[in-house]
Design an enzyme around this catalytic site. Structure first.
Site, PDB file in Angstrom:
ATOM      1  N   GLU A 199       4.598  -4.212  69.981  1.00  0.00           N
ATOM      2  CA  GLU A 199       5.768  -4.206  69.312  1.00  0.00           C
ATOM      3  C   GLU A 199       7.139  -4.254  69.807  1.00  0.00           C
ATOM      4  O   GLU A 199       7.363  -3.451  70.786  1.00  0.00           O
ATOM      5  CB  GLU A 199       5.747  -3.401  67.923  1.00  0.00           C
ATOM      6  CG  GLU A 199       7.020  -3.420  67.093  1.00  0.00           C
ATOM      7  CD  GLU A 199       6.946  -2.081  66.279  1.00  0.00           C
ATOM      8  OE1 GLU A 199       7.918  -1.778  65.409  1.00  0.00           O
ATOM      9  OE2 GLU A 199       6.215  -1.243  66.298  1.00  0.00           O
ATOM     10  N   LYS A 219       4.666  -5.290  78.590  1.00  0.00           N
ATOM     11  CA  LYS A 219       5.093  -4.312  79.724  1.00  0.00           C
ATOM     12  C   LYS A 219       4.036  -4.637  80.895  1.00  0.00           C
ATOM     13  O   LYS A 219       3.038  -4.387  80.658  1.00  0.00           O
ATOM     14  CB  LYS A 219       4.815  -2.949  79.173  1.00  0.00           C
ATOM     15  CG  LYS A 219       5.268  -1.928  80.338  1.00  0.00           C
ATOM     16  CD  LYS A 219       5.366  -0.455  79.828  1.00  0.00           C
ATOM     17  CE  LYS A 219       5.591   0.431  80.814  1.00  0.00           C
ATOM     18  NZ  LYS A 219       5.741   1.807  80.258  1.00  0.00           N
ATOM     19  N   VAL A 264       9.556  -5.212  82.070  1.00  0.00           N
ATOM     20  CA  VAL A 264       9.290  -5.459  80.444  1.00  0.00           C
ATOM     21  C   VAL A 264      10.117  -6.800  79.953  1.00  0.00           C
ATOM     22  O   VAL A 264      11.040  -7.073  80.265  1.00  0.00           O
ATOM     23  CB  VAL A 264       9.957  -4.109  79.508  1.00  0.00           C
ATOM     24  CG1 VAL A 264       9.764  -4.442  78.136  1.00  0.00           C
ATOM     25  CG2 VAL A 264       9.645  -2.754  79.970  1.00  0.00           C
ATOM     26  N   ASP A 296       7.046  13.180  79.365  1.00  0.00           N
ATOM     27  CA  ASP A 296       8.532  12.502  80.194  1.00  0.00           C
ATOM     28  C   ASP A 296       9.340  12.009  78.826  1.00  0.00           C
ATOM     29  O   ASP A 296       9.784  11.316  78.822  1.00  0.00           O
ATOM     30  CB  ASP A 296       7.924  11.181  80.855  1.00  0.00           C
ATOM     31  CG  ASP A 296       9.084  10.996  81.815  1.00  0.00           C
ATOM     32  OD1 ASP A 296      10.260  11.776  82.121  1.00  0.00           O
ATOM     33  OD2 ASP A 296       9.039   9.817  81.984  1.00  0.00           O
ATOM     34  N   ASP A 339       7.104   4.886  76.362  1.00  0.00           N
ATOM     35  CA  ASP A 339       6.573   5.207  77.829  1.00  0.00           C
ATOM     36  C   ASP A 339       5.752   6.315  77.763  1.00  0.00           C
ATOM     37  O   ASP A 339       6.119   7.708  78.314  1.00  0.00           O
ATOM     38  CB  ASP A 339       7.881   5.588  78.519  1.00  0.00           C
ATOM     39  CG  ASP A 339       7.917   5.338  80.063  1.00  0.00           C
ATOM     40  OD1 ASP A 339       6.626   4.838  80.520  1.00  0.00           O
ATOM     41  OD2 ASP A 339       8.978   5.730  80.725  1.00  0.00           O
ATOM     42  N   VAL A 355      10.436  -3.197  69.728  1.00  0.00           N
ATOM     43  CA  VAL A 355      11.161  -2.165  68.833  1.00  0.00           C
ATOM     44  C   VAL A 355      12.767  -3.031  68.863  1.00  0.00           C
ATOM     45  O   VAL A 355      13.208  -2.924  69.945  1.00  0.00           O
ATOM     46  CB  VAL A 355      11.598  -0.974  69.497  1.00  0.00           C
ATOM     47  CG1 VAL A 355      12.306  -0.111  68.474  1.00  0.00           C
ATOM     48  CG2 VAL A 355      10.077  -0.530  69.514  1.00  0.00           C
ATOM     49  N   GLY A 409      11.960  -1.226  85.151  1.00  0.00           N
ATOM     50  CA  GLY A 409      11.852   0.155  85.131  1.00  0.00           C
ATOM     51  C   GLY A 409      11.243   0.771  86.592  1.00  0.00           C
ATOM     52  O   GLY A 409      10.927  -0.139  87.373  1.00  0.00           O
ATOM     53  N   ASN A 445      13.564   7.588  77.237  1.00  0.00           N
ATOM     54  CA  ASN A 445      12.195   7.083  76.643  1.00  0.00           C
ATOM     55  C   ASN A 445      11.994   6.938  75.118  1.00  0.00           C
ATOM     56  O   ASN A 445      11.122   7.237  74.511  1.00  0.00           O
ATOM     57  CB  ASN A 445      10.987   7.973  77.387  1.00  0.00           C
ATOM     58  CG  ASN A 445      10.934   7.540  78.841  1.00  0.00           C
ATOM     59  OD1 ASN A 445      11.305   6.340  79.183  1.00  0.00           O
ATOM     60  ND2 ASN A 445      10.636   8.347  79.571  1.00  0.00           N
TER      61      ASN A 445
HETATM   62  N1  ATP Z   1       8.549  -1.650  72.991  1.00  0.00           N
HETATM   63  C1  ATP Z   1       9.512  -2.046  73.092  1.00  0.00           C
HETATM   64  N2  ATP Z   1      10.412  -2.644  72.604  1.00  0.00           N
HETATM   65  C2  ATP Z   1      11.781  -2.567  72.809  1.00  0.00           C
HETATM   66  N3  ATP Z   1      12.300  -2.196  74.147  1.00  0.00           N
HETATM   67  C3  ATP Z   1      11.238  -1.791  74.967  1.00  0.00           C
HETATM   68  C4  ATP Z   1      10.010  -1.471  74.863  1.00  0.00           C
HETATM   69  N4  ATP Z   1       9.446  -0.963  75.692  1.00  0.00           N
HETATM   70  C5  ATP Z   1      10.260  -0.780  76.721  1.00  0.00           C
HETATM   71  N5  ATP Z   1      11.411  -1.219  76.065  1.00  0.00           N
HETATM   72  C6  ATP Z   1      12.512  -1.152  77.335  1.00  0.00           C
HETATM   73  O1  ATP Z   1      12.388  -1.322  78.625  1.00  0.00           O
HETATM   74  C7  ATP Z   1      12.529  -0.027  79.118  1.00  0.00           C
HETATM   75  C8  ATP Z   1      11.652   0.230  80.102  1.00  0.00           C
HETATM   76  O2  ATP Z   1      10.476   0.792  79.427  1.00  0.00           O
HETATM   77  P1  ATP Z   1       9.469   2.230  79.901  1.00  0.00           P
HETATM   78  O3  ATP Z   1      10.252   3.305  79.913  1.00  0.00           O
HETATM   79  O4  ATP Z   1       8.114   1.884  79.043  1.00  0.00           O
HETATM   80  O5  ATP Z   1       9.044   1.544  81.397  1.00  0.00           O
HETATM   81  P2  ATP Z   1       9.149   2.378  82.680  1.00  0.00           P
HETATM   82  O6  ATP Z   1       8.842   1.651  83.684  1.00  0.00           O
HETATM   83  O7  ATP Z   1       8.511   3.634  82.516  1.00  0.00           O
HETATM   84  O8  ATP Z   1      10.768   2.451  82.799  1.00  0.00           O
HETATM   85  P3  ATP Z   1      11.632   3.631  83.376  1.00  0.00           P
HETATM   86  O9  ATP Z   1      11.358   3.924  84.614  1.00  0.00           O
HETATM   87  O10 ATP Z   1      12.923   3.265  83.124  1.00  0.00           O
HETATM   88  O11 ATP Z   1      11.439   4.724  82.397  1.00  0.00           O
HETATM   89  C9  ATP Z   1      12.882   0.890  78.026  1.00  0.00           C
HETATM   90  O12 ATP Z   1      13.820   1.659  78.488  1.00  0.00           O
HETATM   91  C10 ATP Z   1      13.395   0.131  76.999  1.00  0.00           C
HETATM   92  O13 ATP Z   1      14.835  -0.376  77.175  1.00  0.00           O
HETATM   93 MG    MG Z   2      10.878   4.864  80.742  1.00  0.00          MG
END
Ligand code: ATP
Ligand code: MG
Length: 282
Positions: free
Chosen positions: A122, A44, A31, A169, A186, A124, A26, A174
């Site tokens: 966890e 993460k 992740v 957000d 997120d 998900v 992301g 998210n």
């Molecule tokens: N606990 C979880 N279980 C399953 N999938 C997850 C989990 N946490 C994150 N993900 C996957 O990883 C992606 C990115 O996670 P997150 O949104 O927390 O990070 P981000 O860096 O802020 O990403 P973005 O910039 O895309 O919002 C999520 O869209 C989801 O598909």
């Molecule tokens: Mg996100």
């Protein structure tokens, strides 16, 4: 897969056994799906501040507590120590929010550990045990859209009434659709509603995102005003997790305090008279 360097540390410390695969990269983090004994979990890995697009505008960091004044000064000046402190505050904010929200009964991934800039939580999953899709990747019948929208509005209320937190957000990107329903993820930008001047705007935007997204499948949702209704109750101290919402909000016109208006007019007239007098005399 061969574990990335940032995760090798956690393997060395015995926090995880192996890395199965990368799930996502992301804007702020990478992740991974990892194995911890018999459990499959999610790791993460936050990107370094310089490697990612900053979305923490001043409104997100306002009122975020820092440990000491050296840290606060460094953050304000933008020194290296300051950037690192800012980074840590940002990452801890997500962990804090996860614990607080889980404590208030909000459906978020269960946090297990936070170590060296890696959040272990966890994974998900959907009905087949695979990583759950984002709402944005799903289609909904009008009925399901209404049901999930109602569930998520209750979650927003629970966050605010139960934990004093605004996500900041919240959107179809998210929220994951797990086997047991929507799960909010997120959270590094989550804010304390009580001490943040932007909390109202952020809450209204979060609720609006839900309205627009589910409104694509159930257009009658587009006419609802849950955000304004929730905030008005919160401001009056009347928002509880059990509150029954209507989705409608009537702006009340405040009764005009005629006495104070008359006093202001009188004051202005007196001031003007005094000014004229001064000019005549001068
Ligand atoms: N606990 C979880 N279980 C399953 N999938 C997850 C989990 N946490 C994150 N993900 C996957 O990883 C992606 C990115 O996670 P997150 O949104 O927390 O990070 P981000 O860096 O802020 O990403 P973005 O910039 O895309 O919002 C999520 O869209 C989801 O598909
Ligand atoms: Mg996100």
């Amino acid at each position: 897969m061969k574990p990335p360097k940032r995760l090798q540390t956690l393997i060395d410390e015995g926090l995880i056994d192996s890395v199965s695969r990368q799930l996502m990269s992301g804007k702020e983090a990478m992740v991974f799906v990892v194995q911890c004994g018999d459990d499959t979990r999610c790791a993460k890995v936050y990107k370094e501040a310089t490697h990612r697009s900053f979305r923490q505008a001043v409104d997100y960091t306002e009122n975020r507590k820092v440990k000491n004044s050296r840290q606060a000064r460094a953050m304000a000046k933008g020194t290296k120590f300051g950037r690192e402190s800012q980074e840590a505050a940002w990452q801890n904010a997500e962990v804090d929010a996860l614990y607080r929200l889980a404590g208030a009964g909000v459906r978020v991934p269960k946090p297990y550990n936070f170590h060296e800039g890696v959040l272990l939580m966890e994974l998900v999953t959907d009905v087949d045990g695979a990583a759950a899709p984002r709402l944005n990747d799903c289609d909904f019948t009008p009925e399901d859209a209404r049901r999930h929208h109602a569930t998520l509005i209750r979650e927003v209320v629970r966050m605010l009434a139960g934990a004093g937190v605004v996500h900041g957000d919240l959107s179809e990107f998210n929220i994951l659709l797990a086997a047991d329903g929507p799960v909010i993820i997120d959270l590094p930008q989550a804010v304390d509603a009580a001490g943040n001047n932007h909390a109202q705007r952020m809450l209204l935007r979060d609720v609006d995102n839900l309205r627009h997204f589910f409104g694509r499948f159930a257009p009658e949702l587009l006419a609802t005003q849950y955000g304004a209704e929730i905030w008005a109750l919160f401001e009056r101290g009347a928002l509880t997790t059990e509150v029954v919402l209507t989705g409608h909000f009537a702006k009340k016109h405040r009764a005009v305090d005629l006495g104070s208006v008359m006093r202001e007019i009188d004051d202005a007239r007196d001031e003007d008279a005094a000014r004229r007098l001064r000019m005549q005399q001068g």
